[in-house]
Motif scaffolding. Structure first.
Motif, PDB file in Angstrom:
ATOM      1  N   LYS A 118      38.912  73.364  38.305  1.00  0.00           N
ATOM      2  CA  LYS A 118      38.963  72.071  37.616  1.00  0.00           C
ATOM      3  C   LYS A 118      40.322  71.393  37.767  1.00  0.00           C
ATOM      4  N   GLU A 119      41.387  72.193  37.790  1.00  0.00           N
ATOM      5  CA  GLU A 119      42.729  71.616  37.903  1.00  0.00           C
ATOM      6  C   GLU A 119      42.983  71.033  39.298  1.00  0.00           C
ATOM      7  N   CYS A 120      42.302  71.562  40.308  1.00  0.00           N
ATOM      8  CA  CYS A 120      42.573  71.182  41.700  1.00  0.00           C
ATOM      9  C   CYS A 120      41.563  70.197  42.279  1.00  0.00           C
ATOM     10  N   LEU A 121      40.472  69.930  41.552  1.00  0.00           N
ATOM     11  CA  LEU A 121      39.376  69.164  42.122  1.00  0.00           C
ATOM     12  C   LEU A 121      39.820  67.740  42.466  1.00  0.00           C
ATOM     13  N   GLY A 122      39.688  67.396  43.734  1.00  0.00           N
ATOM     14  CA  GLY A 122      40.100  66.085  44.215  1.00  0.00           C
ATOM     15  C   GLY A 122      41.537  66.030  44.687  1.00  0.00           C
ATOM     16  N   LEU A 123      42.336  67.037  44.308  1.00  0.00           N
ATOM     17  CA  LEU A 123      43.739  67.101  44.724  1.00  0.00           C
ATOM     18  C   LEU A 123      43.933  68.052  45.900  1.00  0.00           C
ATOM     19  N   SER A 124      43.307  69.213  45.833  1.00  0.00           N
ATOM     20  CA  SER A 124      43.402  70.165  46.937  1.00  0.00           C
ATOM     21  C   SER A 124      42.134  70.997  47.104  1.00  0.00           C
ATOM     22  N   ILE A 125      41.172  70.827  46.203  1.00  0.00           N
ATOM     23  CA  ILE A 125      39.852  71.437  46.332  1.00  0.00           C
ATOM     24  C   ILE A 125      38.825  70.310  46.352  1.00  0.00           C
ATOM     25  N   TYR A 126      37.888  70.391  47.311  1.00  0.00           N
ATOM     26  CA  TYR A 126      36.960  69.288  47.543  1.00  0.00           C
ATOM     27  C   TYR A 126      35.541  69.814  47.692  1.00  0.00           C
ATOM     28  N   VAL A 127      34.587  68.868  47.713  1.00  0.00           N
ATOM     29  CA  VAL A 127      33.191  69.243  47.914  1.00  0.00           C
ATOM     30  C   VAL A 127      32.521  68.443  49.035  1.00  0.00           C
ATOM     31  N   CYS A 128      33.086  67.308  49.421  1.00  0.00           N
ATOM     32  CA  CYS A 128      32.427  66.407  50.374  1.00  0.00           C
ATOM     33  C   CYS A 128      33.282  66.226  51.619  1.00  0.00           C
ATOM     34  N   PRO A 129      32.848  66.731  52.771  1.00  0.00           N
ATOM     35  CA  PRO A 129      33.654  66.572  53.986  1.00  0.00           C
ATOM     36  C   PRO A 129      33.754  65.123  54.448  1.00  0.00           C
ATOM     37  N   ASP A 130      32.718  64.330  54.224  1.00  0.00           N
ATOM     38  CA  ASP A 130      32.769  62.923  54.620  1.00  0.00           C
ATOM     39  C   ASP A 130      33.830  62.168  53.820  1.00  0.00           C
ATOM     40  N   CYS A 131      33.994  62.555  52.566  1.00  0.00           N
ATOM     41  CA  CYS A 131      35.005  61.915  51.713  1.00  0.00           C
ATOM     42  C   CYS A 131      36.405  62.470  51.982  1.00  0.00           C
ATOM     43  N   ASP A 132      36.523  63.779  52.139  1.00  0.00           N
ATOM     44  CA  ASP A 132      37.835  64.408  52.070  1.00  0.00           C
ATOM     45  C   ASP A 132      38.182  65.326  53.236  1.00  0.00           C
ATOM     46  N   GLY A 133      37.381  65.317  54.286  1.00  0.00           N
ATOM     47  CA  GLY A 133      37.756  66.103  55.457  1.00  0.00           C
ATOM     48  C   GLY A 133      39.126  65.717  55.985  1.00  0.00           C
ATOM     49  N   TYR A 134      39.438  64.440  55.919  1.00  0.00           N
ATOM     50  CA  TYR A 134      40.727  63.942  56.408  1.00  0.00           C
ATOM     51  C   TYR A 134      41.901  64.622  55.706  1.00  0.00           C
ATOM     52  N   GLU A 135      41.707  65.023  54.453  1.00  0.00           N
ATOM     53  CA  GLU A 135      42.805  65.573  53.655  1.00  0.00           C
ATOM     54  C   GLU A 135      43.279  66.936  54.147  1.00  0.00           C
ATOM     55  N   ILE A 136      42.503  67.605  54.999  1.00  0.00           N
ATOM     56  CA  ILE A 136      42.877  68.967  55.403  1.00  0.00           C
ATOM     57  C   ILE A 136      43.530  69.007  56.784  1.00  0.00           C
ATOM     58  N   ILE A 137      43.804  67.855  57.382  1.00  0.00           N
ATOM     59  CA  ILE A 137      44.434  67.842  58.704  1.00  0.00           C
ATOM     60  C   ILE A 137      45.750  68.620  58.641  1.00  0.00           C
TER      61      ILE A 137
END
Length: 296
Positions: A118-137
């Motif tokens: 819960k503390e990391c959701l959207g900051l460094s833990i994600y569920v949607c690759p289309d939304c947040d795949g870019y964040e792991i480059i």
């Protein structure tokens, strides 16, 4: 008290619909229990106008104020029943009459009770690759999930990162074909249960697995089953739903098969983006307004 529209659910779709219906000068009541998946995300990174990202809580708080500025009334509570033509009953003992209903009840997100999610959701833990795949480059990334759905997520994320490790949380068997693809893409697979996400103010630093092993990673994606489409009240009212529980609506108007009953957002079967929910809410509001005018 009588309303033109009662919106059940105060997430992104419901708020956008409320803003538009308020601007149409309809009498609107939005009933929200205070939960919803958008309230869990600390940062959305892919929404026009927010280059630094925006939290779901801020979107909801600002959206609620904006809707109220156009005369939309809001109520914190739970809708327990809806009678045809239309009486809305709440858990707080209120009976509310309305001309139309908009279900914007969304999906109940089911995450495992692993510390740190819960503390990391959207900051460094994600569920949607289309939304947040870019964040792991350029980041070492863990996929924590079960079976082939988790493996497919790991394969998908190779579009952004070369350093992917898949924790098969449930130990479900993988087909020979999928095993081959994982080897081909050089994705490390661990048949291990994650028991803790170590983080510093929402920034993931490591994963601990049962048995005490520690894996340093900077990002993670979750792939778990069990999310529940919150369509029970609408289905009880007679609304048609898919096998997975999503409400079936007219693609143009967003009305269900019941005259005077609409649905918008994740309770409808679509891509489950925040931006799609915004469009859904707006589209539903336009056609609710037309219907209210034509049936006076």
């Amino acid at each position: 008290m009588d309303y033109d529209c009662v919106i059940v659910g105060g997430g992104i779709a419901g708020l956008q619909a409320g803003i538009m219906l308020g601007r149409y000068r309809h009498r609107v009541l939005m009933i929200d229990s205070g939960g919803g998946r958008s309230s869990l995300c600390h940062r959305y990174n892919n929404i026009l106008g927010f280059p630094e990202g925006v939290s779901g809580q801020k979107l909801r708080q600002d959206g609620k104020k904006q809707a109220q500025s156009f005369g939309v009334e809001t109520m914190e509570g739970n809708v327990t029943d809806i009678h045809s033509h239309f009486i809305v009953e709440t858990g707080e003992g209120k009976s509310i009459r309305t001309r139309v209903i908009l279900f914007a009840t969304g999906i109940e997100e089911k995450f495992p009770s692993i510390p740190g999610i819960k503390e990391c959701l959207g900051l460094s833990i994600y569920v949607c690759p289309d939304c947040d795949g870019y964040e792991i480059i350029g980041e070492k990334t863990a996929v924590v999930g079960s079976g082939e759905s988790g493996a497919q997520m790991a394969l998908t994320l190779k579009d952004w990162s070369e350093d992917i490790i898949f924790f098969n949380q449930s130990g479900e068997p993988l087909s020979l074909d999928v095993q081959g693809k994982l080897r081909e893409r050089r994705i490390l697979v661990q048949q291990a249960q994650v028991e803790n996400f170590e983080h510093n103010r929402g920034q993931l630093e490591a994963i601990q697995t049962v048995g005490g092993h520690r894996w340093e990673v900077g990002k993670a994606f979750l792939v778990f089953r069990g999310n529940r489409v919150q369509s029970d009240l609408a289905v009880k009212l007679g609304a048609e739903a898919t096998d997975k529980g999503h409400l079936v609506v007219d693609p143009r108007t967003k009305m269900t098969n019941i005259e005077g009953v609409w649905a918008a957002g994740d309770v409808v079967d679509h891509s489950q983006f925040v931006t799609t929910a915004l469009g859904d809410g707006a589209q539903a509001a336009v056609w609710i307004h037309k219907w209210l005018k034509d049936t006076r």
